[in-house]
Design a protein around this motif. Structure first.
Motif, short mmCIF file in Angstrom:
data_model
loop_
_atom_site.label_atom_id
_atom_site.label_comp_id
_atom_site.label_asym_id
_atom_site.label_seq_id
_atom_site.Cartn_x
_atom_site.Cartn_y
_atom_site.Cartn_z
N MET A 8 -12.12 -65.27 66.83
CA MET A 8 -12.89 -66.22 66.03
C MET A 8 -13.67 -65.48 64.95
N ALA A 9 -13.60 -65.95 63.72
CA ALA A 9 -14.33 -65.33 62.63
C ALA A 9 -15.84 -65.50 62.82
N ILE A 10 -16.61 -64.56 62.31
CA ILE A 10 -18.06 -64.64 62.34
C ILE A 10 -18.54 -65.30 61.06
N ARG A 11 -19.40 -66.30 61.20
CA ARG A 11 -19.88 -67.03 60.03
C ARG A 11 -21.40 -67.06 60.03
N LEU A 12 -22.00 -66.62 58.92
CA LEU A 12 -23.42 -66.80 58.68
C LEU A 12 -23.56 -68.03 57.79
N ILE A 13 -24.34 -68.99 58.25
CA ILE A 13 -24.43 -70.27 57.55
C ILE A 13 -25.89 -70.55 57.20
N ASP A 14 -26.19 -70.52 55.91
CA ASP A 14 -27.53 -70.85 55.40
C ASP A 14 -28.63 -70.10 56.13
N LEU A 61 -21.92 -66.34 54.67
CA LEU A 61 -20.85 -65.36 54.56
C LEU A 61 -19.92 -65.52 55.75
N THR A 62 -18.61 -65.42 55.52
CA THR A 62 -17.63 -65.46 56.60
C THR A 62 -16.95 -64.10 56.69
N LEU A 63 -16.95 -63.53 57.91
CA LEU A 63 -16.32 -62.24 58.16
C LEU A 63 -15.04 -62.47 58.95
N PRO A 64 -14.03 -61.62 58.78
CA PRO A 64 -12.76 -61.81 59.49
C PRO A 64 -12.89 -61.44 60.97
N GLU A 65 -11.87 -61.78 61.74
CA GLU A 65 -11.87 -61.46 63.17
C GLU A 65 -11.70 -59.97 63.42
N ARG A 66 -10.97 -59.29 62.55
CA ARG A 66 -10.70 -57.87 62.74
C ARG A 66 -10.51 -57.21 61.37
N GLY A 67 -10.42 -55.90 61.40
CA GLY A 67 -10.31 -55.15 60.15
C GLY A 67 -11.63 -54.50 59.79
N ILE A 68 -11.71 -53.95 58.59
CA ILE A 68 -12.90 -53.23 58.15
C ILE A 68 -13.46 -53.89 56.90
N VAL A 69 -14.75 -54.19 56.94
CA VAL A 69 -15.48 -54.77 55.81
C VAL A 69 -16.61 -53.82 55.45
N CYS A 70 -16.75 -53.50 54.17
CA CYS A 70 -17.86 -52.66 53.71
C CYS A 70 -18.85 -53.50 52.93
N ARG A 119 -10.24 -54.51 66.03
CA ARG A 119 -11.53 -55.17 66.16
C ARG A 119 -12.19 -55.17 64.79
N LEU A 120 -13.31 -55.83 64.69
CA LEU A 120 -14.00 -55.92 63.40
C LEU A 120 -14.98 -54.77 63.25
N VAL A 121 -14.91 -54.11 62.11
CA VAL A 121 -15.84 -53.05 61.75
C VAL A 121 -16.57 -53.49 60.48
N VAL A 122 -17.90 -53.48 60.53
CA VAL A 122 -18.70 -53.78 59.35
C VAL A 122 -19.52 -52.52 59.04
N ALA A 123 -19.27 -51.94 57.87
CA ALA A 123 -19.91 -50.68 57.50
C ALA A 123 -20.73 -50.86 56.23
N VAL A 124 -21.90 -50.24 56.22
CA VAL A 124 -22.74 -50.20 55.01
C VAL A 124 -22.43 -48.90 54.27
N THR A 125 -22.19 -48.99 52.98
CA THR A 125 -21.93 -47.81 52.17
C THR A 125 -22.46 -48.02 50.77
N HIS A 126 -22.84 -46.92 50.12
CA HIS A 126 -23.24 -46.97 48.72
C HIS A 126 -22.10 -46.56 47.80
N LEU A 127 -20.99 -46.07 48.37
CA LEU A 127 -19.92 -45.50 47.57
C LEU A 127 -18.66 -46.35 47.66
N ALA A 128 -18.14 -46.74 46.51
CA ALA A 128 -16.87 -47.48 46.50
C ALA A 128 -15.75 -46.61 47.05
N ASP A 129 -15.85 -45.28 46.87
CA ASP A 129 -14.81 -44.38 47.37
C ASP A 129 -14.71 -44.43 48.89
N GLU A 130 -15.84 -44.62 49.58
CA GLU A 130 -15.79 -44.70 51.04
C GLU A 130 -15.06 -45.97 51.47
N ALA A 131 -15.35 -47.07 50.82
CA ALA A 131 -14.65 -48.32 51.14
C ALA A 131 -13.16 -48.19 50.87
#
Length: 213
Positions: free
Chosen positions: A1-7, A27-36, A180-192
């Motif tokens: 199931m996707a993760i959804r932040l609603i208002d 914001l809607t996040l996918p069930e799996r994969g990597i999001v930066c 699984r879902l990975v959510v990473a914070v980065t300042h660099l587009a190269d890392e993403a």
């Protein structure tokens, strides 16, 4: 199931007053994969991770899709147990019954072979960071939250580690926790890019989605 932040609304309150971070943020996040998540310092990226980890609660709106999900997090601070070796820090996250070789594989993935027996006090800053990454990857969590995971690592090193994390559709990647879902914070587009991640560019506070790449 996707993760959804609603208002979602969220404001930090302290002695210095109030600081609104999120205002009707969705914001809607996918069930799996990597999001930066990227954006300027202080825009709310870490707050988003803390909300997803359950360390903070929305003041308004709701978050769907987190029920039953086990999170693991790499904080901006490494937060290693000082009385445990590098191997023991990872083993605790992996589960007490995990074979030693299985745990050691996570340390090899972040290029720490030979450092298994060392306590945090004998590790450099970059080595501690890599133990923190290995610990999160070794956990059975379905949601990995990585707050600037490559801080303190030189470019060739973080590039190699990122490529090992990147989804390849292979059995090896699934063994490394890729399904699984990975959510990473980065300042660099190269890392993403090295992570083969979908990038969400943020602007705030109050936080708003500026661009999805």
């Amino acid at each position: 199931m996707a993760i959804r932040l609603i208002d979602v609304d969220f404001t930090y309150r302290g002695d210095g007053g109030e600081r609104e971070i999120l205002r009707r943020f969705s914001l809607t996040l996918p069930e799996r994969g990597i999001v930066c998540l990227s954006g300027p310092s202080g825009c709310g990226k870490t707050t988003l991770l803390r909300l997803l980890a359950g360390l903070e609660e929305p003041e308004g709106g709701r978050i769907e899709g987190l029920a039953g999900l086990r999170p693991a997090m790499v904080f901006q601070e490494d937060r290693l147990l000082p009385w445990c070796s590098a191997l023991e820090n990872v083993a605790l996250a992996a589960g007490g019954d995990s074979p030693k070789e299985t745990v050691a594989r996570w340390l090899r993935m972040v290029e720490l072979e030979g450092a298994e027996a060392l306590p945090p006090a004998q590790l450099s800053g970059g080595m501690k960071r890599r133990v923190a990454i290995a610990r999160a990857l070794a956990s059975p969590a379905e949601l990995l939250l990585l707050d600037e995971p490559f801080t303190g690592l030189d470019r060739p090193l973080w590039s190699r580690i990122a490529r090992r994390l990147a989804p390849q559709g292979s059995d090896r990647h699934k063994e490394q926790g890729g399904d699984r879902l990975v959510v990473a914070v980065t300042h660099l587009a190269d890392e993403a890019e090295a992570l083969s991640a979908r990038r969400i560019v943020l602007d705030g506070p109050p936080l708003a989605v500026a661009e999805i790449v």
